[in-house]
Structure formats: C-alpha cells, structure tokens
Scaffold this active site. Structure first.
Site, mmCIF file in Angstrom:
data_model
loop_
_atom_site.group_PDB
_atom_site.id
_atom_site.type_symbol
_atom_site.label_atom_id
_atom_site.label_comp_id
_atom_site.label_asym_id
_atom_site.label_seq_id
_atom_site.Cartn_x
_atom_site.Cartn_y
_atom_site.Cartn_z
ATOM 1 N N GLU A 191 14.636 14.737 -12.377
ATOM 2 C CA GLU A 191 14.271 15.809 -13.298
ATOM 3 C C GLU A 191 15.394 16.830 -13.392
ATOM 4 O O GLU A 191 15.824 17.376 -12.369
ATOM 5 C CB GLU A 191 13.004 16.539 -12.826
ATOM 6 C CG GLU A 191 11.710 15.858 -13.156
ATOM 7 C CD GLU A 191 10.510 16.743 -12.850
ATOM 8 O OE1 GLU A 191 9.384 16.289 -13.113
ATOM 9 O OE2 GLU A 191 10.672 17.872 -12.345
ATOM 10 N N CYS A 192 15.879 17.090 -14.582
ATOM 11 C CA CYS A 192 16.809 18.170 -14.871
ATOM 12 C C CYS A 192 18.073 18.071 -14.011
ATOM 13 O O CYS A 192 18.998 17.354 -14.357
ATOM 14 C CB CYS A 192 16.119 19.524 -14.732
ATOM 15 S SG CYS A 192 16.969 20.868 -15.595
ATOM 16 N N ALA A 193 18.133 18.748 -12.898
ATOM 17 C CA ALA A 193 19.310 18.651 -12.034
ATOM 18 C C ALA A 193 19.556 17.213 -11.616
ATOM 19 O O ALA A 193 20.703 16.758 -11.519
ATOM 20 C CB ALA A 193 19.138 19.536 -10.811
#
Length: 501
Positions: free
Chosen positions: A342-344
């Site tokens: 997720e994201c990072a």
C-alpha cells in the site's frame, strides 16, 4: 453478543485543522495515564501519524475510528474492542468538528463519531486572534447539531492574562464552560513535513520528550477533574465489540504450521492499523516485523509479505543501499510469493524512486511532486488477487505527494467509482500493489484470503524444494551442483519454503 460498554470518554474536536487538537488530545492522554488511569487512545478518520503519539502517551495501541472506510456501524464495535478494560477513552477528532467526506454530509466527521459513541465533545479553540467573538463561535458549534453535546472549550494559544480574562468573560456570558487555557508554547511543537507530523518511529527520544511536555502543559492549564467528570457523563453503549476472530464466512487455513507473514516496519514504513496484524494473527498467520532500512533478509520462513504506508521518499537512498533485501523481495515476488503493498509499499516495489533503484518488482517508476493527492475513494477490485476476489467492493483513502508512472499495470488492482472513475495499481502473480489505503476490519476476508495464499505458497515452496533435493540426490554430485545454480528467485523461494517446514 451485545454488551454494555461503560467506558468514560471524551471527543476532542476543533473548529478547523490546526487549532491544537493533537496537542490537547495527546497531552490529556499522557496526563491521565500519569495518574494511573488506563487510557484508550483513538483517532477519528484515516490518520496514521497521530495514533503513534497517542500510543506513546498511553502505552496502548492508537486505534482509528473511520466511519467512511469501516462504515458507521463499526465505529462503536471498534471502540468497544479498543477500550476494553480501560478507565477512560480519549478520541481525537479530524479536521473541523462538522467536516466529513466531501459531498457525503456528516459521513466520517468528528461530529458523527461523537454521536455514534454518545460522547461529550470538548472544543479546542485557537484564540490567538480573537476575544469576545470566541463566544459566538462556541455558540454556533454547540447549536449547529442538537445531537452533538458540546461540554466545554479549551482555549489554545492564549497570549496573556488580560487576553484570558476577556475570553473567559465572553464564554461565561454564553454559558459555555472553560475547561482549560493553554498559553503559546512553541517549545513543545512537534515537527512537521509534507504529509503532516514526523512519525514517532523517526524521532522516538524527542517524541517522548514532546509528549512529556504536552502532558505538563495540559496538566497545568486544564481542569483534569472537570474533564474526567464530563467523560463520566457519557451513557453506556450497547453494541457487540468487534473481534478479529474469524467471522462465519472466514476460516483459518488448514495446515500444520502457521505461515509467516512478514510486515514491513521501521522508520520508513510506519503506516498501519493495529487491527490488520490482529486479523492476520486470528486468520492463522504468524506476524513478524522487519525493517527494510536495516534487515538484509526477509524473516525466516516468510510465506507472505505486507508492505504498508510510510515515507520511503525520505529514506530512498538508504532503502536503495540495502541491495540484499531489495534482491530478496524481488526474488520472493518473482517466485510467486504473496505480496500486499500500500502506497509506500507500492513505491518500494517500483523500479526506482526519485532516480534511486528500488526492488524492481513493478515495471514502473516513482517520483515526488508538489501535488497532494488526498481523499476518500470508493473502489472495486477489477481482478482476482491475493487480497480480494474480482468485484469485491471496498472503501479506502489516498494520501501522497508522489506519482507512479504508469499509474496502473496491465492488470490494475482497483477501479475507483467515486469521486472519479479510473483504474489504479498493479496485480501481477502474487503481487497486489496500490496507492489505496484500506482498513481490513471492514472486510475481514482480506486477511483470511491473504493468509491462505501465504500458507499455500509456503507449502508449495516446501514441496518444490523437496522434489529438487530428491532429484539432486539421485543424480549424484554433478547434478547436485547444477541444481544449486538456479536463479536467485528460485533459490529464495526454496529457502523460504525450507524455513517454513
């Protein structure tokens, strides 16, 4: 089973962001914890950073109450789960008291959370540029929604004794109790950067000092007895506490050993909800944390890999320099190992981040920009993956200043249906990578599905390694040497499987 939840509680709100909610909420948590109370910390909305400071103040996990991502029906059950056995709960609000999801009325607002918890609200007002007008402001917030019970105000950034007198006189005239007065105190300010406060994990020693200073400031400026008395006016909640234990439609994978699910942590990956690890554990996984900045190998026996949000853009040189781990992650993903990013995590799996080599799992590159992408999303899975079956609907949240090019793979992870229509993210083999932050409590089957994938993959890797070893032994030393000269991806898969036996 429906139970009566009788935990004293307060919601700390404000007219707008930047008024001092985090200062007051964290200070109150720490001050009450210092008095020996078991304090349950909560945060309205999707914020990951404030709960880290709450946890530092109370010694308990900071938990989010998000009526958009989890649904209003789960706010009270999640609160009951987190506050079990506590003497007091403090809920820090999000944005202004009545601000919620754009275009959705009160949904996900602090006011909605307060009503769902039947909790009194304390309004933190930045009084630095007003005097008698503070009474009109407080009156407006108290009367806007009769179902929201405003129990008093805490005045923040008060400039002088004379200023305090004027503010108190105005609020007394309006019949609004003053529960605290905090003077301007820049020395306890917490440093911020492009996505908010600097997380606790990046400045733990300084963060401890900041929390101690906040506790002292609140202790000296607030009426703790009056605040505790107000918290005790909250009536019992009648609900079934949320539990991470498998729901009827969810079952633990059948296996001899619990699959190891490695979860990225450390300063670069600080964004996670406490319920995710609880759900994975309840689904049958052994959750092991590792630090991509420092660890050069995945945890022994890794069968699944979860890489959540955080600030890899701040640590891109260090993450890039850890080549052994980057190779291990790429090998694990290349061998079909289940990966949820997720994201990072999405940035870390990319080919590069701001020109620095990353894991190269995804045929994409990431870079920082000036543009902030922020907001709630309605999403539907547009393909089968280790997280969700095609057609699964989830609500999530985006919060980043980076872009990934391309923004979606040949097989995207999600299709967004609101507030805009587009596809996003990547599904390839066992990899699911996306910018979308989700809260698995809303869809517990996500944890069960991922744990099952980790168990299946680990078992398959063990079988493959066993077959390879048998063939090498029967063929003699020469074949054994050849068998060891396989690709790094296969070697990593074999090592992970062997450790999981």
């Amino acid at each position: 089973m429906v139970t009566s939840v009788d935990v004293p509680r307060l919601v700390i709100a404000a007219p707008s962001s930047g008024s001092g909610k985090t200062t007051v909420a964290t200070g109150l948590m720490a001050a009450f914890a210092e008095r020996g109370l078991a304090v349950s910390p909560h945060k309205a909305g999707p914020d990951y950073i404030d709960p880290g400071y709450h946890a530092l103040a109370t010694g308990r996990p900071g938990r989010n109450l998000d009526a958009f991502m989890c649904g209003p029906e789960l706010v009270a059950p999640l609160f009951a789960h987190g506050s079990a056995g506590c003497d007091l709960a403090v809920v820090e609000g999000v944005m202004g008291l009545y601000d919620g999801a754009a275009g959705r009325g009160e949904l996900a607002s602090t006011a909605q959370v307060a009503k769902l918890l039947r909790a009194p609200v304390v309004l933190v007002v930045d009084a630095s540029s007003q005097s008698r007008s503070v009474a009109a402001l407080a009156h407006g917030f108290a009367s806007f929604d009769p179902q929201v019970r405003l129990g008093g105000v805490i005045l923040n950034k008060v400039g002088s004794d004379r200023h305090e007198v004027m503010l108190r006189e105005a609020l007394e005239e309006a019949g609004m109790p003053v529960l605290g007065v905090l003077r301007r105190a820049p020395q306890v300010a917490t440093p911020s950067r492009h996505l908010g406060l600097v997380p606790v994990a990046e400045r733990r020693a300084d963060a401890l000092a900041s929390v101690a200073a906040l506790a002292e400031q609140v202790r000296s400026g607030c009426d703790l007895e009056a605040l505790l008395a107000l918290a005790r006016t909250a009536p019992p909640l009648h609900c079934e506490p949320w539990s991470p234990e498998p729901w009827p439609q969810q079952s633990r994978p059948a296996r001899e050993r619990r699959p190891v699910v490695a979860v990225a942590g450390g300063p670069a990956f600080t964004f996670s909800y406490a319920e995710h690890a609880e759900l994975l554990t309840a689904a049958g996984a052994e959750v092991v944390t590792f630090d991509p900045l420092r660890d050069e190998a995945l945890p022994e026996g890794t069968g699944g890999l979860v890489i959540g949000g955080g600030f890899p853009e701040v640590y891109a040189p260090e993450l890039s320099a850890n080549e052994p781990l980057r190779r291990a992650v790429a090998a694990f993903a290349g061998a079909g190992g289940p990966v949820a990013a997720e994201c990072a995590g999405l940035l870390y799996l990319a080919r590069s981040l701001d020109g620095k080599p990353m894991c190269g799992v995804l045929d994409a590159d990431a870079r920082m920009t000036e543009r902030l992408t922020l907001g709630y999303r309605d999403a539907v899975a547009v393909s089968d993956s280790v997280l969700a079956a095609n057609g699964t609907r989830l609500r999530g949240h985006e919060f980043h200043r980076t872009v990934v090019e391309p923004g979606a793979g040949a097989v995207p992870a999600w299709g967004f249906t609101h507030p805009e229509r587009r596809v996003e993210g990547f599904v390839a083999g066992g990899v699911h990578a996306s910018y979308l932050h989700t809260h698995w409590a809303a869809q517990p089957s996500v944890a069960g599905r991922f744990t099952q994938a980790a168990a299946d993959w680990a078992a398959g890797a063990v079988r493959a390694l066993g077959a390879s070893a048998t063939a090498a032994a029967s063929a003699g030393p020469v074949a054994g040497t050849a068998a060891r000269a396989v690709s790094p991806a296969v070697q990593a898969a074999g090592s992970a499987g062997a450790a999981g036996r």
